[in-house]
Design a protein around this motif. Structure first.
Motif, mmCIF file in Angstrom:
data_model
loop_
_atom_site.group_PDB
_atom_site.id
_atom_site.type_symbol
_atom_site.label_atom_id
_atom_site.label_comp_id
_atom_site.label_asym_id
_atom_site.label_seq_id
_atom_site.Cartn_x
_atom_site.Cartn_y
_atom_site.Cartn_z
ATOM 1 N N SER A 92 0.813 -1.229 0.000
ATOM 2 C CA SER A 92 0.000 0.000 0.000
ATOM 3 C C SER A 92 0.842 1.273 0.000
ATOM 4 O O SER A 92 0.717 2.113 -0.884
ATOM 5 C CB SER A 92 -0.976 0.036 1.178
ATOM 6 N N LEU A 93 1.706 1.444 1.009
ATOM 7 C CA LEU A 93 2.535 2.648 1.058
ATOM 8 C C LEU A 93 3.796 2.359 1.863
ATOM 9 O O LEU A 93 3.791 1.508 2.745
ATOM 10 C CB LEU A 93 1.766 3.831 1.660
ATOM 11 N N PRO A 94 4.885 3.054 1.525
ATOM 12 C CA PRO A 94 6.117 2.829 2.284
ATOM 13 C C PRO A 94 5.958 3.356 3.699
ATOM 14 O O PRO A 94 5.270 4.349 3.937
ATOM 15 C CB PRO A 94 7.168 3.609 1.494
ATOM 16 N N THR A 95 6.597 2.682 4.643
ATOM 17 C CA THR A 95 6.565 3.119 6.032
ATOM 18 C C THR A 95 8.004 3.364 6.498
ATOM 19 O O THR A 95 8.951 3.140 5.750
ATOM 20 C CB THR A 95 5.892 2.067 6.923
ATOM 21 N N ALA A 96 8.140 3.786 7.747
ATOM 22 C CA ALA A 96 9.464 4.115 8.269
ATOM 23 C C ALA A 96 10.384 2.902 8.314
ATOM 24 O O ALA A 96 11.610 3.041 8.261
ATOM 25 C CB ALA A 96 9.330 4.720 9.657
ATOM 26 N N ASN A 97 9.805 1.695 8.400
ATOM 27 C CA ASN A 97 10.645 0.493 8.519
ATOM 28 C C ASN A 97 10.435 -0.525 7.410
ATOM 29 O O ASN A 97 10.931 -1.636 7.494
ATOM 30 C CB ASN A 97 10.404 -0.180 9.871
ATOM 31 N N ARG A 98 9.707 -0.149 6.350
ATOM 32 C CA ARG A 98 9.491 -1.073 5.230
ATOM 33 C C ARG A 98 9.448 -0.333 3.904
ATOM 34 O O ARG A 98 8.703 0.627 3.748
ATOM 35 C CB ARG A 98 8.155 -1.824 5.369
ATOM 36 N N PHE A 99 10.239 -0.822 2.939
ATOM 37 C CA PHE A 99 10.062 -0.388 1.561
ATOM 38 C C PHE A 99 8.900 -1.166 0.958
ATOM 39 O O PHE A 99 8.456 -2.180 1.506
ATOM 40 C CB PHE A 99 11.335 -0.640 0.755
ATOM 41 N N LEU A 100 8.414 -0.691 -0.169
ATOM 42 C CA LEU A 100 7.318 -1.380 -0.846
ATOM 43 C C LEU A 100 7.807 -2.680 -1.478
ATOM 44 O O LEU A 100 8.975 -2.816 -1.853
ATOM 45 C CB LEU A 100 6.697 -0.469 -1.906
ATOM 46 N N THR A 101 6.887 -3.617 -1.609
ATOM 47 C CA THR A 101 7.234 -4.954 -2.073
ATOM 48 C C THR A 101 7.907 -4.939 -3.430
ATOM 49 O O THR A 101 7.371 -4.437 -4.415
ATOM 50 C CB THR A 101 5.965 -5.830 -2.152
ATOM 51 N N SER A 102 9.102 -5.498 -3.472
ATOM 52 C CA SER A 102 9.858 -5.619 -4.712
ATOM 53 C C SER A 102 10.877 -6.732 -4.538
ATOM 54 O O SER A 102 11.331 -7.009 -3.422
ATOM 55 C CB SER A 102 10.557 -4.296 -5.038
ATOM 56 N N LEU A 103 11.231 -7.369 -5.645
ATOM 57 C CA LEU A 103 12.142 -8.513 -5.602
ATOM 58 C C LEU A 103 13.185 -8.372 -6.698
ATOM 59 O O LEU A 103 12.874 -7.939 -7.807
ATOM 60 C CB LEU A 103 11.362 -9.818 -5.821
ATOM 61 N N LEU A 104 14.420 -8.755 -6.385
ATOM 62 C CA LEU A 104 15.481 -8.778 -7.388
ATOM 63 C C LEU A 104 16.045 -10.187 -7.478
ATOM 64 O O LEU A 104 16.403 -10.788 -6.462
ATOM 65 C CB LEU A 104 16.598 -7.792 -7.036
#
Length: 302
Positions: A12-24
């Motif tokens: 939904s939205l970035p927070t202070a302790n999580r980036f948005l879902t992404s995979l490399l």
């Protein structure tokens, strides 16, 4: 070998302790990025993944939390010195969205090839070693699930090569899968190769309700990365309305699919401590892990 980095675990939205879902995914020096919400390239810098070798970007869907980081990333890739073409894969609407976002980065030193697929596809893109397949999911927008399957070459069989009287000078070329015309005779790879060997498979599923098709799609995956928007089963009504999943639903899919390992990701901003729900989730599928930003894993052939 596949090297996997979970760049972000938030939804939904970035927070202070999580980036948005992404995979490399990194294999043999090539990189595949899955989704690119705002802040993705910051996570890449933190994890020191590099940008230049990203050759494929796969989008699950085009909600903002999965796509708004693309223009900045394309410019960063350009600044890294890439000139080779880059492929973008996405569900219905991909062409329109990518062309719209490129208003912010109209001039790039490399071509962008867009593959838009409206139906599930067993081979949407492939190289000599890797096959990408897609599955239509059940979300509020057209949405893709992805399989990344790394093929493994059959083992070289010396006895078979000798029995077929294959000249030793041809062995290495035949082992790579090429046929060769030599001194009036054609030699084929199967003349020196044994049985096929099991490869590696990663399944990536977000955002969706738990549909039956996911079970066969993810079957026997080495790593199943799946959304877990809500940890508490009491949030089922929210999951139904927003077309997301509970931890327990993701774990049930993992169990039925006979995968080796499950990573949960795409947590709701209101889910401050997903670890609180890990034990009840592991009662359904034991080898479940809570995804965290920067989590890595190397998958090697056995």
């Amino acid at each position: 070998m596949l090297n996997i980095t979970l760049l972000g675990s938030g939804g939904s939205l970035p927070t202070a302790n999580r980036f948005l879902t992404s995979l490399l995914i990194n294999y043999d020096g090539n990189k595949i990025l899955v989704d690119c919400g705002e802040g993705t390239q910051v996570s890449m810098k933190i994890n020191k993944t590099g940008f230049k070798d990203i050759g494929i970007i796969c989008f699950t869907h085009f909600h903002a939390d999965h796509a708004l980081g693309l223009p900045g990333l394309l410019l960063t890739i350009a600044n890294s010195g890439r000139t080779e073409p880059l492929t973008i894969i996405g569900p219905k609407g991909c062409n329109e969205v990518i062309h719209g976002l490129r208003v912010l980065c109209p001039e790039l030193p490399y071509e962008i090839n867009i593959i838009e697929n409206t139906e599930s596809c067993e081979n949407i893109f492939s190289t000599d070693d890797l096959i990408l397949s897609t599955l239509n999911l059940d979300h509020t927008l057209p949405c893709n699930g992805y399989n990344f399957s790394l093929k493994r070459r059959a083992k070289f069989d010396v006895a078979k090569a000798l029995e077929n009287k294959v000249p030793k000078s041809l062995w290495s070329k035949l082992q790579k899968g090429n046929y060769i015309d030599y001194e009036g005779k054609t030699y084929y790879p199967q003349m020196v190769l044994g049985d096929n060997r099991q490869g590696l498979k990663i399944t990536y599923i977000t955002d969706t309700r738990p549909i039956d098709e996911i079970i066969s799609f993810a079957e026997n995956s080495n790593l199943f990365i799946c959304e877990g928007m809500y940890g508490d089963d009491s949030n089922l009504d929210k999951a139904l309305i927003n077309k997301h999943m509970l931890f327990s639903e993701a774990a049930t899919l993992a169990f039925k699919s006979n995968v080796k390992e499950l990573w949960l990701t795409h947590f709701s901003p209101s889910l401050t401590d997903p670890e609180n729900y890990i034990e009840q989730t592991r009662n359904i599928f034991k080898n479940t892990k809570i995804g965290t930003d920067g989590m890595t894993k190397i998958l090697s052939f056995t």
